[in-house]
Scaffold this motif. Structure first.
Motif, PDB file in Angstrom:
ATOM      1  N   GLY A  66       0.860  -1.182   0.000  1.00  0.00           N
ATOM      2  CA  GLY A  66       0.000   0.000   0.000  1.00  0.00           C
ATOM      3  C   GLY A  66       0.888   1.221   0.000  1.00  0.00           C
ATOM      4  N   TYR A  67       0.585   2.195   0.846  1.00  0.00           N
ATOM      5  CA  TYR A  67       1.517   3.304   1.018  1.00  0.00           C
ATOM      6  C   TYR A  67       2.668   2.815   1.896  1.00  0.00           C
ATOM      7  N   VAL A  68       3.883   2.924   1.401  1.00  0.00           N
ATOM      8  CA  VAL A  68       5.044   2.434   2.162  1.00  0.00           C
ATOM      9  C   VAL A  68       6.138   3.499   2.197  1.00  0.00           C
ATOM     10  N   GLY A  69       5.724   4.771   2.224  1.00  0.00           N
ATOM     11  CA  GLY A  69       6.680   5.864   2.246  1.00  0.00           C
ATOM     12  C   GLY A  69       7.093   6.277   3.644  1.00  0.00           C
ATOM     13  N   HIS A  70       7.950   7.312   3.704  1.00  0.00           N
ATOM     14  CA  HIS A  70       8.544   7.726   4.971  1.00  0.00           C
ATOM     15  C   HIS A  70       7.535   8.346   5.936  1.00  0.00           C
ATOM     16  N   SER A  71       6.358   8.747   5.439  1.00  0.00           N
ATOM     17  CA  SER A  71       5.366   9.359   6.332  1.00  0.00           C
ATOM     18  C   SER A  71       4.729   8.353   7.282  1.00  0.00           C
ATOM     19  N   PHE A  72       4.836   7.064   6.967  1.00  0.00           N
ATOM     20  CA  PHE A  72       4.383   6.018   7.890  1.00  0.00           C
ATOM     21  C   PHE A  72       5.541   5.651   8.823  1.00  0.00           C
ATOM     22  N   VAL A  73       5.335   5.804  10.111  1.00  0.00           N
ATOM     23  CA  VAL A  73       6.352   5.490  11.113  1.00  0.00           C
ATOM     24  C   VAL A  73       5.873   4.297  11.935  1.00  0.00           C
ATOM     25  N   TYR A  83       8.075   3.867  26.224  1.00  0.00           N
ATOM     26  CA  TYR A  83       8.612   4.396  24.974  1.00  0.00           C
ATOM     27  C   TYR A  83       9.045   3.231  24.092  1.00  0.00           C
ATOM     28  N   PRO A  84       9.076   3.451  22.771  1.00  0.00           N
ATOM     29  CA  PRO A  84       9.282   2.330  21.844  1.00  0.00           C
ATOM     30  C   PRO A  84      10.725   1.854  21.804  1.00  0.00           C
ATOM     31  N   SER A  85      10.894   0.566  21.496  1.00  0.00           N
ATOM     32  CA  SER A  85      12.201  -0.003  21.208  1.00  0.00           C
ATOM     33  C   SER A  85      12.510   0.050  19.719  1.00  0.00           C
ATOM     34  N   VAL A  86      11.485   0.221  18.901  1.00  0.00           N
ATOM     35  CA  VAL A  86      11.625   0.388  17.454  1.00  0.00           C
ATOM     36  C   VAL A  86      10.874   1.645  17.063  1.00  0.00           C
ATOM     37  N   GLU A  87      11.543   2.522  16.320  1.00  0.00           N
ATOM     38  CA  GLU A  87      10.893   3.728  15.803  1.00  0.00           C
ATOM     39  C   GLU A  87      11.614   4.141  14.529  1.00  0.00           C
ATOM     40  N   ALA A  88      10.920   4.024  13.400  1.00  0.00           N
ATOM     41  CA  ALA A  88      11.535   4.333  12.110  1.00  0.00           C
ATOM     42  C   ALA A  88      10.457   4.473  11.046  1.00  0.00           C
ATOM     43  N   PRO A  89      10.681   5.299  10.036  1.00  0.00           N
ATOM     44  CA  PRO A  89       9.800   5.261   8.867  1.00  0.00           C
ATOM     45  C   PRO A  89       9.901   3.888   8.225  1.00  0.00           C
ATOM     46  N   ILE A  90       8.776   3.348   7.761  1.00  0.00           N
ATOM     47  CA  ILE A  90       8.826   1.958   7.297  1.00  0.00           C
ATOM     48  C   ILE A  90       9.708   1.804   6.069  1.00  0.00           C
ATOM     49  N   SER A  91       9.838   2.837   5.248  1.00  0.00           N
ATOM     50  CA  SER A  91      10.705   2.706   4.074  1.00  0.00           C
ATOM     51  C   SER A  91      12.145   2.439   4.497  1.00  0.00           C
ATOM     52  N   ALA A  92      12.660   3.172   5.471  1.00  0.00           N
ATOM     53  CA  ALA A  92      14.034   2.960   5.937  1.00  0.00           C
ATOM     54  C   ALA A  92      14.148   1.664   6.722  1.00  0.00           C
ATOM     55  N   ASN A 143       0.690   7.915  10.732  1.00  0.00           N
ATOM     56  CA  ASN A 143       0.738   8.643   9.467  1.00  0.00           C
ATOM     57  C   ASN A 143       1.111  10.090   9.779  1.00  0.00           C
ATOM     58  N   ARG A 144       2.356  10.459   9.523  1.00  0.00           N
ATOM     59  CA  ARG A 144       2.818  11.815   9.811  1.00  0.00           C
ATOM     60  C   ARG A 144       2.674  12.727   8.594  1.00  0.00           C
ATOM     61  N   GLY A 145       2.092  12.223   7.524  1.00  0.00           N
ATOM     62  CA  GLY A 145       1.936  13.016   6.320  1.00  0.00           C
ATOM     63  C   GLY A 145       0.694  13.886   6.347  1.00  0.00           C
ATOM     64  N   GLU A 146       0.460  14.554   5.237  1.00  0.00           N
ATOM     65  CA  GLU A 146      -0.684  15.464   5.108  1.00  0.00           C
ATOM     66  C   GLU A 146      -1.853  14.829   4.371  1.00  0.00           C
ATOM     67  N   LYS A 147      -1.687  13.589   3.909  1.00  0.00           N
ATOM     68  CA  LYS A 147      -2.732  12.902   3.169  1.00  0.00           C
ATOM     69  C   LYS A 147      -3.120  11.612   3.882  1.00  0.00           C
ATOM     70  N   ASP A 148      -4.403  11.246   3.796  1.00  0.00           N
ATOM     71  CA  ASP A 148      -4.840   9.938   4.275  1.00  0.00           C
ATOM     72  C   ASP A 148      -4.208   8.862   3.385  1.00  0.00           C
ATOM     73  N   PRO A 332      15.070  11.132  18.958  1.00  0.00           N
ATOM     74  CA  PRO A 332      13.845  11.583  18.282  1.00  0.00           C
ATOM     75  C   PRO A 332      14.011  11.643  16.762  1.00  0.00           C
ATOM     76  N   LEU A 333      12.926  11.384  16.053  1.00  0.00           N
ATOM     77  CA  LEU A 333      12.950  11.418  14.596  1.00  0.00           C
ATOM     78  C   LEU A 333      12.970  12.851  14.082  1.00  0.00           C
ATOM     79  N   PRO A 334      13.555  13.076  12.896  1.00  0.00           N
ATOM     80  CA  PRO A 334      13.374  14.363  12.221  1.00  0.00           C
ATOM     81  C   PRO A 334      11.905  14.534  11.846  1.00  0.00           C
ATOM     82  N   SER A 335      11.535  15.725  11.446  1.00  0.00           N
ATOM     83  CA  SER A 335      10.160  15.951  11.002  1.00  0.00           C
ATOM     84  C   SER A 335       9.905  15.192   9.712  1.00  0.00           C
ATOM     85  N   ASP A 336       8.640  15.037   9.377  1.00  0.00           N
ATOM     86  CA  ASP A 336       8.265  14.324   8.173  1.00  0.00           C
ATOM     87  C   ASP A 336       8.857  14.996   6.933  1.00  0.00           C
ATOM     88  N   LYS A 337       8.822  16.326   6.860  1.00  0.00           N
ATOM     89  CA  LYS A 337       9.341  17.030   5.687  1.00  0.00           C
ATOM     90  C   LYS A 337      10.851  16.934   5.608  1.00  0.00           C
TER      91      LYS A 337
END
Length: 342
Positions: A66-73, A83-92, A143-148, A332-337
């Motif tokens: 489906g959507y597998v870009g960096h906006s999905f964490v 707090y999480p032991s795993v935290e990453a955008p799914i693409s990376a 979903n850290r993006g601006e689109k559903d 902490p992660l960088p911002s989505d942009k």
């Protein structure tokens, strides 16, 4: 004997859009040849829970599309940690950080074909890291993006007894766009606890003339090392290649490869000029046969260098390790942009 040929008391579970609770007989009631809920919609700014189950047990496989870009964490929480032991955008996390690039240099879908991660044509993301837990497992997607967006998924595992000495799976994202010239890139630092480092995926984007970008050396610092205990001779050497991934020898062109535990599996950009193409590379190295053990902590760096000295390329990575709990909070992660990679 391998576990799959031994009879045990383990109880298999599988969470998916068709069975979001992972319960026995909890899948679709629609019967044959029906699709009632093949995907889950994740609205912009929303976090959904994909897995929520008590232990003891183990996650054994994950599949996404489906959507597998960096906006999905993706985040994973073990044994009720806050707090999480795993935290990453799914693409990376799945080794395909250049998520806006689908077609590689040769006009094909790039395929990562390793024992731990498979990226199949069309962006089928698969993970086979074993992830044991004692008390509880929770996996979420934000979903850290601006689109559903929509996610197709199935996450399988089993409820079973796990040894007291298990390590908990961890993964952490890092990036520098660009790397600070003259300073090494940090693959991972801040680990606190006992465990073993088991690998990294890396995406590199060339800025300026190439000048043999793989001259950088990988360094691993175990526990309180002032100087590295493990020190590789070059970037391609750490990823089990040699001589500029083939660019230095007979063919005079980078050649992709994808093995069980290491590879440089994709090149984006079609400029094949000797060392002058501003290309993008996707690499991985998994320490399954040779895990790096540590007692109190671990740190790894990677130089960004060419023949003419330090460079300023774009580096993006995800590091993987197992360790005892509690672990230190992840960076902490960088911002989505800030994560956008072209």
């Amino acid at each position: 004997m391998k576990p799959y040929c031994m009879i045990s008391n383990a109880k298999t579970f599988a969470f998916s859009a068709e069975n979001p609770t992972g319960a026995r007989a909890g899948g679709s009631k629609g019967g044959d040849c029906t699709k009632l809920s093949p995907t889950v919609a994740i609205r912009a700014g929303e976090t959904v829970t994909l897995v929520d189950t008590d232990g003891p047990g183990m996650i054994q496989s994950i599949w996404f599309t489906g959507y597998v870009g960096h906006s999905f964490v993706i985040r994973m929480y073990w044994d009720n940690c806050e707090y999480p032991s795993v935290e990453a955008p799914i693409s990376a996390f799945f080794g395909t950080a250049y998520d806006e690039n689908f077609v590689d240099r040769d006009g094909k879908y790039a395929v990562l074909n390793s024992a731990q991660i498979l990226v199949a044509p069309g962006r089928g993301l698969n993970c086979y890291w074993e992830m044991p837990f004692k008390k509880h497992c929770r996996i979420t997607m934000e979903n850290r993006g601006e689109k559903d967006q929509s996610l197709y998924y199935i996450i399988t595992g089993c409820h079973c007894e796990v040894p007291d000495e298990i390590g908990y799976f961890h993964a952490s994202y890092r990036q520098e766009h660009p790397v600070q010239k003259g300073r090494s890139y940090t693959i991972i630092d801040g680990i606190q606890g006992k465990g073993q480092f088991v690998g990294v995926t890396l995406a590199t984007g060339m800025n300026g003339n190439n000048t043999c970008w793989v001259e950088g050396e990988a360094r691993m610092y175990i526990d309180d090392d002032k100087y590295p205990s493990i020190h590789y001779t070059g970037t391609e050497d750490y990823f089990c290649g040699s001589y500029g991934f083939g660019n230095d020898v007979q063919i005079k062109s980078y050649q992709t490869y994808s093995g069980l535990y290491s590879g440089m599996y994709a090149i984006y950009g079609d400029n094949r000029a000797f060392y002058n193409g501003q290309q993008r590379f996707l690499l991985y190295r998994f320490h399954i046969a040779d895990p790096i053990h540590f007692e109190t902590g671990f740190r790894m760096t990677l130089d960004n260098m060419g023949w003419t000295g330090p460079r300023y390329d774009d580096y993006t990575s995800c590091a993987y390790w197992y360790q005892t709990l509690p672990s230190a909070p992840l960076k902490p992660l960088p911002s989505d942009k800030e994560m956008i990679m072209k």
